[in-house]
Design a protein around this motif. Structure first.
Motif, PDB file in Angstrom:
ATOM      1  N   LYS A 110      21.392  63.149  34.118  1.00 27.61           N
ATOM      2  CA  LYS A 110      20.861  63.112  32.877  1.00 27.61           C
ATOM      3  C   LYS A 110      20.041  64.330  32.323  1.00 27.61           C
ATOM      4  N   HIS A 111      19.827  65.314  33.463  1.00 26.78           N
ATOM      5  CA  HIS A 111      19.484  66.567  33.192  1.00 26.78           C
ATOM      6  C   HIS A 111      20.064  67.303  32.422  1.00 26.78           C
ATOM      7  N   PHE A 112      21.364  67.192  32.225  1.00 26.53           N
ATOM      8  CA  PHE A 112      22.313  68.176  31.344  1.00 26.53           C
ATOM      9  C   PHE A 112      22.257  67.558  29.821  1.00 26.53           C
ATOM     10  N   ARG A 113      21.615  66.311  29.797  1.00 26.74           N
ATOM     11  CA  ARG A 113      21.600  65.937  28.190  1.00 26.74           C
ATOM     12  C   ARG A 113      20.855  67.073  27.462  1.00 26.74           C
ATOM     13  N   ILE A 114      20.044  67.833  27.703  1.00 26.91           N
ATOM     14  CA  ILE A 114      19.284  68.780  27.201  1.00 26.91           C
ATOM     15  C   ILE A 114      20.232  69.640  26.442  1.00 26.91           C
ATOM     16  N   LEU A 115      21.218  69.926  26.915  1.00 21.59           N
ATOM     17  CA  LEU A 115      22.501  70.759  26.630  1.00 21.59           C
ATOM     18  C   LEU A 115      22.778  70.528  25.201  1.00 21.59           C
ATOM     19  N   GLU A 116      22.720  69.217  24.942  1.00 20.73           N
ATOM     20  CA  GLU A 116      23.232  68.686  23.478  1.00 20.73           C
ATOM     21  C   GLU A 116      22.319  69.290  22.516  1.00 20.73           C
ATOM     22  N   THR A 117      21.088  69.591  22.762  1.00 22.00           N
ATOM     23  CA  THR A 117      20.415  69.946  21.613  1.00 22.00           C
ATOM     24  C   THR A 117      20.404  71.483  21.606  1.00 22.00           C
ATOM     25  N   VAL A 118      21.081  72.179  22.493  1.00 22.70           N
ATOM     26  CA  VAL A 118      21.107  73.794  22.317  1.00 22.70           C
ATOM     27  C   VAL A 118      22.518  73.962  21.489  1.00 22.70           C
ATOM     28  N   LYS A 119      22.090  74.857  20.399  1.00 20.47           N
ATOM     29  CA  LYS A 119      23.086  75.022  19.250  1.00 20.47           C
ATOM     30  C   LYS A 119      23.991  76.292  20.052  1.00 20.47           C
ATOM     31  N   PHE A 120      23.079  77.353  20.471  1.00 18.71           N
ATOM     32  CA  PHE A 120      23.692  78.490  21.072  1.00 18.71           C
ATOM     33  C   PHE A 120      23.169  78.803  22.384  1.00 18.71           C
ATOM     34  N   PRO A 121      23.954  79.321  23.393  1.00 14.96           N
ATOM     35  CA  PRO A 121      25.362  78.953  23.550  1.00 14.96           C
ATOM     36  C   PRO A 121      25.848  77.386  23.422  1.00 14.96           C
ATOM     37  N   LYS A 122      26.792  77.175  23.048  1.00 16.49           N
ATOM     38  CA  LYS A 122      27.212  75.837  22.899  1.00 16.49           C
ATOM     39  C   LYS A 122      28.026  75.554  24.146  1.00 16.49           C
ATOM     40  N   ILE A 123      27.536  74.348  24.692  1.00 16.64           N
ATOM     41  CA  ILE A 123      28.313  73.689  25.870  1.00 16.64           C
ATOM     42  C   ILE A 123      28.610  72.442  25.618  1.00 16.64           C
ATOM     43  N   ASN A 124      29.723  71.795  25.985  1.00 17.03           N
ATOM     44  CA  ASN A 124      30.400  70.584  25.711  1.00 17.03           C
ATOM     45  C   ASN A 124      29.969  69.685  26.820  1.00 17.03           C
ATOM     46  N   VAL A 125      28.975  68.942  27.134  1.00  5.84           N
ATOM     47  CA  VAL A 125      28.866  68.042  28.135  1.00  5.84           C
ATOM     48  C   VAL A 125      29.359  66.805  27.848  1.00  5.84           C
ATOM     49  N   ILE A 126      29.960  66.133  29.093  1.00  4.98           N
ATOM     50  CA  ILE A 126      30.674  64.860  28.930  1.00  4.98           C
ATOM     51  C   ILE A 126      30.391  64.166  30.194  1.00  4.98           C
ATOM     52  N   ASN A 127      30.402  62.940  30.175  1.00  2.00           N
ATOM     53  CA  ASN A 127      30.532  62.046  31.538  1.00  2.00           C
ATOM     54  C   ASN A 127      31.687  61.893  31.868  1.00  2.00           C
TER      55      ASN A 127
END
Length: 277
Positions: A108-125
């Protein structure tokens, strides 16, 4: 396809009895590139030896050193995007540096990356990634001057004036089938290239390849080898029909066929770059 995979996912998938073991099997088969840094490798080593026997852990770690599709990434900048779990930043940084398509994690710690517009990281379970890999055909129609392709959930149908008005149907299972040799050529593309009504429609073959690649991104087809084979067969067929051609003209025809290929020389199935331009 470049991926960065969190340690918790590797742990969940490593056992041969795991329902997620396909992820490890696909890695061994070369279906994707696994991007890692030295830091990630050391975390894999630490956690796997805690969870599994020394033998299993060492066997997997050895494979990471030997597999051609495991890519070592050098980190030149630490973005510090994850404040809640600083140790997880090495996966985010690796994903950015490698320009990976996905960062696969169940943390769940990686969910914060979904709010980052740049640099964009596609997080998926892992579950969503499995669904993505299994693919599916999206209903659509491709209209070109000399042909039309209708796509639905069960396959596709090709329409052109040289063929029956009812169209040429292709079921879903045939789309990703490869021929029975080590070249991993597309069985469908080779089959269609031999049809008289397709002989002058190389763009039709490329459109079908695009449909297959976008719908089933984890297919095992070697697109470069497939279309080189198509061009070669067409060239040989042309020469047989024109035996009196001069050598210079023969060479000119060969070059014309090869230039018709839309795949650049640096794209290879081994690197899983599969994009058709």
């Amino acid at each position: 396809m470049k991926l960065v995979i969190d340690t918790n996912v590797i742990i969940a998938a490593l056992s041969s009895k795991s329902k997620y073991h396909w992820l490890i099997q696909w890695l061994i088969e070369g279906r994707y590139e696994l991007c890692i840094t030295e830091e990630i490798y050391l975390e894999y080593e630490e956690k796997l030896t805690e969870k599994y026997s020394i033998g299993i852990a060492r066997s997997f770690l050895k494979a990471l050193k030997e597999l051609a599709n495991v890519v070592s990434v050098n980190i030149r900048y630490n973005w510090q995007l994850i404040q809640a779990g600083p140790d997880d930043n090495k996966f985010a940084d690796c994903c950015i540096a490698a320009n990976a398509l996905f960062l696969i994690t169940n943390d769940k710690h990686f969910r914060i990356l979904e709010t980052v517009k740049f640099p964009k990281i596609n997080v998926i379970n892992l579950e969503d990634f499995e669904q993505y890999c299994n693919g599916g055909l999206t209903t659509r129609t491709i209209n070109k001057e000399h042909y039309k392709i209708e796509v639905d959930s069960v396959g596709l149908t090709i329409f052109c004036k040289e063929y029956s008005s009812s169209g040429y149907p292709v079921n879903k299972e045939w789309l990703t089938k490869i021929d029975n040799n080590n070249s991993k050529l597309s069985d469908l593309i080779l089959h269609l290239s031999e049809k008289l009504w397709v002989s002058d429609k190389i763009d039709l073959l490329y459109d079908i390849a695009q449909i297959i690649q976008s719908s089933f991104p984890m297919n095992m087809i070697n697109w470069k080898a497939t279309f080189c084979h198509v061009a070669y067969d067409k060239y040989i067929h042309y020469l047989k029909r024109n035996k009196k051609m001069r050598r210079k003209k023969q060479h000119h025809i060969l070059i014309r066929f090869l230039k018709g290929l839309k795949i650049s020389a640096d794209e290879s199935n081994e690197k899983k770059s599969y994009f058709l331009t």
